[in-house]
Design a protein around this motif. Structure first.
Motif, PDB file in Angstrom:
ATOM      1  N   ASP A  83       0.825  -1.213   0.000  1.00  0.00           N
ATOM      2  CA  ASP A  83       0.000   0.000   0.000  1.00  0.00           C
ATOM      3  C   ASP A  83       0.860   1.264   0.000  1.00  0.00           C
ATOM      4  N   HIS A  84       2.049   1.177  -0.602  1.00  0.00           N
ATOM      5  CA  HIS A  84       2.986   2.306  -0.620  1.00  0.00           C
ATOM      6  C   HIS A  84       3.032   3.047  -1.952  1.00  0.00           C
ATOM      7  N   PRO A  96       7.907   4.363  -2.659  1.00  0.00           N
ATOM      8  CA  PRO A  96       9.015   4.779  -1.790  1.00  0.00           C
ATOM      9  C   PRO A  96       9.624   3.632  -0.991  1.00  0.00           C
ATOM     10  N   ALA A  97       8.807   2.681  -0.550  1.00  0.00           N
ATOM     11  CA  ALA A  97       9.333   1.569   0.243  1.00  0.00           C
ATOM     12  C   ALA A  97      10.230   0.674  -0.608  1.00  0.00           C
ATOM     13  N   SER A 142      -6.585   3.867  -1.108  1.00  0.00           N
ATOM     14  CA  SER A 142      -6.948   4.027  -2.512  1.00  0.00           C
ATOM     15  C   SER A 142      -5.841   3.516  -3.428  1.00  0.00           C
ATOM     16  N   MET A 143      -4.573   3.779  -3.063  1.00  0.00           N
ATOM     17  CA  MET A 143      -3.475   3.273  -3.877  1.00  0.00           C
ATOM     18  C   MET A 143      -3.271   1.767  -3.654  1.00  0.00           C
ATOM     19  N   TYR A 144      -3.605   1.287  -2.490  1.00  0.00           N
ATOM     20  CA  TYR A 144      -3.591  -0.156  -2.210  1.00  0.00           C
ATOM     21  C   TYR A 144      -4.553  -0.868  -3.157  1.00  0.00           C
ATOM     22  N   TYR A 174      -1.716 -16.556  -6.456  1.00  0.00           N
ATOM     23  CA  TYR A 174      -1.301 -16.359  -5.060  1.00  0.00           C
ATOM     24  C   TYR A 174      -0.736 -14.956  -4.929  1.00  0.00           C
ATOM     25  N   ILE A 175      -1.330 -14.149  -4.053  1.00  0.00           N
ATOM     26  CA  ILE A 175      -0.854 -12.783  -3.869  1.00  0.00           C
ATOM     27  C   ILE A 175      -0.316 -12.614  -2.452  1.00  0.00           C
ATOM     28  N   PHE A 176       0.932 -12.174  -2.389  1.00  0.00           N
ATOM     29  CA  PHE A 176       1.596 -11.877  -1.114  1.00  0.00           C
ATOM     30  C   PHE A 176       1.380 -10.397  -0.840  1.00  0.00           C
ATOM     31  N   ASP A 177       0.614 -10.090   0.187  1.00  0.00           N
ATOM     32  CA  ASP A 177       0.122  -8.741   0.454  1.00  0.00           C
ATOM     33  C   ASP A 177       0.845  -8.165   1.667  1.00  0.00           C
ATOM     34  N   GLU A 178       1.653  -7.127   1.446  1.00  0.00           N
ATOM     35  CA  GLU A 178       2.444  -6.517   2.518  1.00  0.00           C
ATOM     36  C   GLU A 178       1.761  -5.314   3.166  1.00  0.00           C
ATOM     37  N   SER A 179       0.509  -5.072   2.874  1.00  0.00           N
ATOM     38  CA  SER A 179      -0.169  -3.882   3.387  1.00  0.00           C
ATOM     39  C   SER A 179      -0.437  -3.985   4.878  1.00  0.00           C
ATOM     40  N   THR A 180      -0.699  -2.830   5.475  1.00  0.00           N
ATOM     41  CA  THR A 180      -1.127  -2.772   6.871  1.00  0.00           C
ATOM     42  C   THR A 180      -2.621  -3.064   6.962  1.00  0.00           C
TER      43      THR A 180
END
Length: 270
Positions: A83-84, A96-97, A142-144, A174-180
């Motif tokens: 979500d960055h 940015p991340a 929204s960007m996520y 398969y989706i690896f999701d790093e979001s908060t």
């Protein structure tokens, strides 16, 4: 990942095999949801978690998708989302991340190479970028959603190619999701959210979010595995326990779908 002395340093999060191993080694059945909850979906998950029959096809010279199990008549494509993402100053998007991860590797490549050369065979390097931006600029619902839609749609556009390469195989995304984690604030926020603030709202049941489910339904996959190891909603709301891993039979999704107001969505990470 091979020893650094012979290969360019690479973040393990850029490796399809590592992202799949992350699911396999960290999987917890008590925070897994099957949608729908039936023997077929459970069997597909068991096949994916068992690495024995899978062939790694993620290399450039091998017909896609990333992994194939002829014994199980399954094929699997791996993708990564967070979500960055942000609109770029010019065309396209920036992250940015991810940029910080690349910067770290470039700045310390010699040190990482030495460390990996002394590690056991198969050792890998995991870098997590930190932006130090305010929450509203670092994490964006929204960007996520936009990134999720863009990435899944990109892979969906190749679904016919995958099926041509491996006829009569079921297709798993398969989706690896790093979001908060997120929640929808009861009030429209006028100021930046800061540590210590008390807010009223409802948690983001991501697995039932109509906007995300629409993307999954259009993915052209037969099964869709969504792994979210970094949401940790329970740390911000006492007693809240949401699934960490969700697997869908795409043609039989039967959860009540929820709508969220993008303008009120707030990250739980301050």
């Amino acid at each position: 990942m091979a020893k650094a002395s012979t290969n360019k340093i690479r973040n393990s999060l850029d490796s399809e095999l590592y992202l799949l191993d992350y699911l396999r080694t960290g999987f917890r059945s008590e925070v897994c949801a099957l949608i729908p909850e039936n023997e077929t979906v459970e069997a597909i998950l068991d096949m994916v978690l068992d690495s024995d029959n899978w062939k790694d096809c993620s290399g450039k010279d091998v017909p896609p998708p990333d992994f194939v199990s002829d014994a199980d008549a399954l094929m699997l494509e791996v993708m990564r989302v967070d979500d960055h993402e942000r609109p770029g100053d010019r065309r396209g998007i920036v992250n940015p991340a991810r940029a910080h991860e690349t910067e770290i590797i470039n700045n310390y490549e010699r040190e990482f190479a030495k460390m990996l050369s002394q590690a056991a065979d198969g050792a890998s390097l995991t870098i997590l970028g930190k932006t130090d931006l305010p929450t509203s600029e670092d994490h964006s619902y929204s960007m996520y959603l936009s990134g999720f839609r863009r990435i899944v749609s990109k892979h969906a556009s190749r679904a016919d190619e995958y099926r041509h390469n491996h006829p009569n195989h079921g297709l798993v995304f398969y989706i690896f999701d790093e979001s908060t984690g997120y929640f929808e604030s009861a009030e429209r926020l006028e100021h930046e959210v800061r540590e210590g603030m008390e807010l009223r709202g409802r948690p983001h049941h991501f697995f039932a979010d109509r906007a995300f489910l629409d993307v999954i339904k259009r993915s052209k996959a037969d099964y869709f595995i969504w792994h979210t190891p970094f949401k940790h909603e329970n740390l911000f709301a006492e007693g809240l326990l949401l699934p960490e891993t969700v697997i869908y039979d795409v043609r039989s999704i039967n959860v009540p779908e929820l709508d969220y107001d993008e303008t009120r969505m707030v990250s739980t990470e301050i």
